[in-house]
Design an enzyme around this catalytic site. Structure first.
Site, PDB file in Angstrom:
ATOM      1  N   VAL A   4      96.343 116.879  48.065  1.00 23.99           N
ATOM      2  CA  VAL A   4      95.654 118.033  48.621  1.00 23.99           C
ATOM      3  C   VAL A   4      94.604 118.504  47.630  1.00 23.99           C
ATOM      4  O   VAL A   4      94.858 118.567  46.429  1.00 23.99           O
ATOM      5  CB  VAL A   4      96.640 119.183  48.925  1.00 23.99           C
ATOM      6  CG1 VAL A   4      95.902 120.441  49.340  1.00 23.99           C
ATOM      7  CG2 VAL A   4      97.622 118.767  50.001  1.00 23.99           C
ATOM      8  N   HIS A 106     104.588 125.910  68.688  1.00 20.97           N
ATOM      9  CA  HIS A 106     103.407 126.665  69.103  1.00 20.97           C
ATOM     10  C   HIS A 106     103.611 128.142  68.798  1.00 20.97           C
ATOM     11  O   HIS A 106     104.692 128.657  69.040  1.00 20.97           O
ATOM     12  CB  HIS A 106     103.177 126.474  70.600  1.00 20.97           C
ATOM     13  CG  HIS A 106     101.977 127.194  71.103  1.00 20.97           C
ATOM     14  ND1 HIS A 106     100.701 126.748  70.862  1.00 20.97           N
ATOM     15  CD2 HIS A 106     101.858 128.341  71.807  1.00 20.97           C
ATOM     16  CE1 HIS A 106      99.849 127.597  71.424  1.00 20.97           C
ATOM     17  NE2 HIS A 106     100.528 128.560  71.993  1.00 20.97           N
TER      18      HIS A 106
END
Length: 144
Positions: A4, A106
């Site tokens: 990252v 979600h």
């Protein structure tokens, strides 16, 4: 090795690039799946008129007929937090169908990685494709 870059926006990579996969496995064996979306931080509830809505981008690099995931590349909000779990899945040999078989959480950005089209079934739903587990007695097709 999952990597990252903590920059604005963050960049997250793991595995082979598309070019590396093609060099190693040949162009016919490589499939690439991409998705671009606006992070849920910019959903309608939080919008301000004229607000910039940066997009997040993800690319899955897959090889072979089973489409084993050999590369994952993302840039955008929260991708630094997403990468670790998907790196583990890749290390375990996950396929695109494995990704697609996960129920998406979600609202999250990580749901985009398990909903990238085209969807591939991990399990056959055809009645004639039943395969018993090692604990079950085989069931004749007519009995199913």
């Amino acid at each position: 090795v999952p990597t990252v870059v903590f920059s604005p926006p963050p960049l997250a990579v793991c595995g082979l690039t598309e070019a590396e996969a093609i060099a190693r496995h040949g162009p016919d064996a490589v499939a690439v799946h991409k998705s671009t979306w606006v992070n849920m931080l910019y959903s309608r509830e939080f919008l301000v008129d004229g607000q910039h809505m940066p997009k997040t981008f993800a690319k899955l690099v897959c090889v072979g007929p089973e489409q084993r995931v050999v590369g994952l590349h993302m840039i955008g909000l929260a991708v630094d937090e997403i990468l670790q779990g998907f790196a583990l899945a890749m290390k375990m040999g996950a396929t695109k169908a494995d990704f697609d078989s996960v129920v998406a959480i979600h609202p999250t950005s990580s749901e985009e990685l398990v909903t990238i089209p085209p969807w591939q079934a991990k399990y056959s739903l055809r009645p004639d494709a039943y395969t018993p587990s090692y604990e079950e007695e085989p069931v004749p097709a007519k009995a199913r």
